[in-house]
Design a protein around this motif. Structure first.
Motif, PDB file in Angstrom:
ATOM      1  N   LYS A   2     -21.350   1.527  19.036  1.00 26.72           N
ATOM      2  CA  LYS A   2     -20.495   0.710  18.197  1.00 26.72           C
ATOM      3  C   LYS A   2     -21.488   0.380  16.950  1.00 26.72           C
ATOM      4  CE  LYS A   2     -17.038  -1.167  21.523  1.00 26.72           C
ATOM      5  NZ  LYS A   2     -16.750  -2.564  21.935  1.00 26.72           N
ATOM      6  N   SER A   3     -20.812   0.129  15.830  1.00 30.10           N
ATOM      7  CA  SER A   3     -21.611  -0.151  14.638  1.00 30.10           C
ATOM      8  C   SER A   3     -22.124  -1.908  14.975  1.00 30.10           C
ATOM      9  CB  SER A   3     -20.744   0.212  13.432  1.00 30.10           C
ATOM     10  OG  SER A   3     -21.250  -0.580  12.240  1.00 30.10           O
ATOM     11  N   PHE A  63     -33.469   9.712  11.148  1.00 29.68           N
ATOM     12  CA  PHE A  63     -32.295   9.484  11.014  1.00 29.68           C
ATOM     13  C   PHE A  63     -31.892   9.123   9.667  1.00 29.68           C
ATOM     14  CE2 PHE A  63     -32.931   7.910  15.338  1.00 29.68           C
ATOM     15  CZ  PHE A  63     -32.398   8.887  16.132  1.00 29.68           C
ATOM     16  N   ASP A  64     -32.597   9.728   8.704  1.00 29.35           N
ATOM     17  CA  ASP A  64     -32.410   9.167   7.143  1.00 29.35           C
ATOM     18  C   ASP A  64     -32.625   7.586   7.325  1.00 29.35           C
ATOM     19  OD1 ASP A  64     -32.099   9.805   4.640  1.00 29.35           O
ATOM     20  OD2 ASP A  64     -29.922   9.388   4.641  1.00 29.35           O
ATOM     21  N   GLU A 101     -26.699   8.881  19.131  1.00 28.31           N
ATOM     22  CA  GLU A 101     -25.732   8.815  17.910  1.00 28.31           C
ATOM     23  C   GLU A 101     -25.660   7.551  17.388  1.00 28.31           C
ATOM     24  OE1 GLU A 101     -21.413  10.003  16.274  1.00 28.31           O
ATOM     25  OE2 GLU A 101     -21.963  10.612  18.247  1.00 28.31           O
ATOM     26  N   PRO A 103     -24.846   4.305  14.661  1.00 25.77           N
ATOM     27  CA  PRO A 103     -23.602   4.096  13.797  1.00 25.77           C
ATOM     28  C   PRO A 103     -23.753   4.473  12.404  1.00 25.77           C
ATOM     29  CG  PRO A 103     -24.567   2.060  15.041  1.00 25.77           C
ATOM     30  CD  PRO A 103     -25.522   3.443  15.049  1.00 25.77           C
ATOM     31  N   LYS A 104     -22.529   4.832  11.861  1.00 24.85           N
ATOM     32  CA  LYS A 104     -22.365   5.399  10.660  1.00 24.85           C
ATOM     33  C   LYS A 104     -23.061   4.531   9.449  1.00 24.85           C
ATOM     34  CE  LYS A 104     -18.645   8.873  11.548  1.00 24.85           C
ATOM     35  NZ  LYS A 104     -17.359   8.981  11.058  1.00 24.85           N
ATOM     36  N   ASP A 105     -23.113   3.271   9.652  1.00 28.22           N
ATOM     37  CA  ASP A 105     -23.441   2.246   8.718  1.00 28.22           C
ATOM     38  C   ASP A 105     -25.071   2.114   8.673  1.00 28.22           C
ATOM     39  OD1 ASP A 105     -23.656   1.043  10.888  1.00 28.22           O
ATOM     40  OD2 ASP A 105     -22.846  -0.971  10.086  1.00 28.22           O
ATOM     41  N   LEU A 107     -27.032   4.869   8.942  1.00 28.04           N
ATOM     42  CA  LEU A 107     -27.251   6.294   8.590  1.00 28.04           C
ATOM     43  C   LEU A 107     -27.697   6.095   6.860  1.00 28.04           C
ATOM     44  CD1 LEU A 107     -25.341   8.874  10.425  1.00 28.04           C
ATOM     45  CD2 LEU A 107     -27.833   7.970  10.846  1.00 28.04           C
ATOM     46  N   GLY A 108     -28.798   6.387   6.354  1.00 28.95           N
ATOM     47  CA  GLY A 108     -28.847   6.368   4.854  1.00 28.95           C
ATOM     48  C   GLY A 108     -29.379   5.183   4.466  1.00 28.95           C
ATOM     49  N   SER A 109     -29.543   4.022   5.426  1.00 23.52           N
ATOM     50  CA  SER A 109     -30.057   2.839   5.103  1.00 23.52           C
ATOM     51  C   SER A 109     -31.602   2.704   5.145  1.00 23.52           C
ATOM     52  CB  SER A 109     -29.420   1.791   6.066  1.00 23.52           C
ATOM     53  OG  SER A 109     -29.991   1.967   7.239  1.00 23.52           O
TER      54      SER A 109
END
Length: 329
Positions: A2-3, A63-64, A101, A103-105, A107-109
């Motif tokens: 979960k995020s 993970f970016d 895996e 949370p999507k939020d 990634l890129g942070s």
């Protein structure tokens, strides 16, 4: 997974003292087997974690996720020799190897880590290990705790010998701000090369610490250990527990490195001699490889009076730093 909505996390990175420290063997690769009893002190660095937008100040990228470091009140550079950065990299490496895996939020942070140093550097108080351990705890928390406490501690030994204990102790000290679970204490019996940590009940002490304002090389002290002591076994059975149980039950205090550091560093000997002659402590002993000397008290009033005396004395010595704190509370 979960995020996580958590964007800012503030933790305290507590230092430690050694109530007991012995070197009991040496591996063929040069690492030393120890037996030690460690416990927290109420002297800590402050670490603030913020999740946000990436910048150009990149130290590490998994993970970016970019790590950005800021050291306040410290001369420690933000490079790959910094234990805090090593710890941060290590926890991301272990998360990657586990194949979690995220949370999507996230990634890129970026994760910005600001460390406000208060623990003296290279003082035998594990300030660097505390920062490394708390960075591992904090990043793990921000990413939703993909690693367990046991996994973090196992990863910690790859960063430094005091890091597994620092992770456990600082987890216990920051439990109100962390959601991870696990068996922990502010005190422990440590063996092997530092990777075997058993939580035990704390012992309550009033403390005065005096640091001469110099750094001691732990490697130099271990080299001196090798010169002065001979170890019959190069391969020591670090799983033996009889001595660990003895240490947990007895109130014996000892530091094999104390005499060596006092011989090699006049500044440390001057402080030790002053404390033994002038303070009314129950005992005085060095922590870790030094040079910080610790006066132990069971009586708070006596400790408070001695603290005033020590502060006056320190004003006449360049570099002396005096701390009044507690342990095991």
């Amino acid at each position: 997974m979960k995020s996580k909505s958590l964007e800012i996390l503030e933790l305290k990175a507590y230092g430690k003292i050694n109530l007991f420290l012995d070197v009991v063997g040496r591996r063929v690769d040069g690492y030393h087997f120890i037996r030690s009893k460690m416990q927290d002190i109420e002297i800590y660095d402050e670490i603030i974690f913020k999740r946000g937008i990436k910048s150009s100040n990149n130290h590490c990228n998994f993970f970016d996720i970019e790590l950005e470091f800021c050291m306040k009140n410290s001369t420690i550079p933000c490079d790959d020799d910094n234990l805090a950065i090593k710890g941060a990299k290590k926890v991301l490496e272990k998360i990657s190897l586990k194949g979690v895996e995220l949370p999507k939020d996230v990634l890129g942070s970026a994760i910005n880590i600001e460390i406000n140093k208060k623990i003296p550097i290279s003082a035998g108080l594990a300030g660097g290990s505390a920062d490394a351990g708390v960075c591992m705890l904090g990043i793990n928390e921000l990413l939703g705790n993909p690693l367990s406490l046991e996994e973090l501690m196992s990863a910690g030994i790859e960063v430094g010998s005091d890091v597994p204990f620092s992770i456990m102790m600082n987890f216990e000290a920051n439990k109100d701000r962390l959601t991870m679970t696990g068996e922990a204490s502010k005190a422990g019996i440590i063996s092997g090369v530092g990777e075997i940590v058993s939580p035990i009940n704390t012992e309550k002490y009033e403390l005065i610490l005096i640091n001469p304002g110099i750094s001691v090389s732990t490697r130099r002290i271990y080299d001196e250990v090798d010169k002065r002591f001979s170890f019959k076994k190069e391969d020591y059975d670090s799983e033996k527990t009889s001595a660990d149980i003895f240490l947990a039950q007895k109130n014996n205090k000892y530091n094999i490195m104390q005499a060596l550091t006092l011989d090699l560093y006049d500044e440390a000997k001057e402080i030790y001699d002053y404390m033994k002659r002038n303070l009314n402590a129950d005992m005085v002993m060095m922590s870790g490889s030094g040079p910080t000397m610790v006066a132990y008290y069971s009586d708070k009033e006596i400790a408070d009076k001695d603290f005033i005396k020590a502060k006056i004395e320190a004003s006449g010595h360049e570099g002396w730093k005096v701390f009044r704190t507690v342990s095991g509370r």
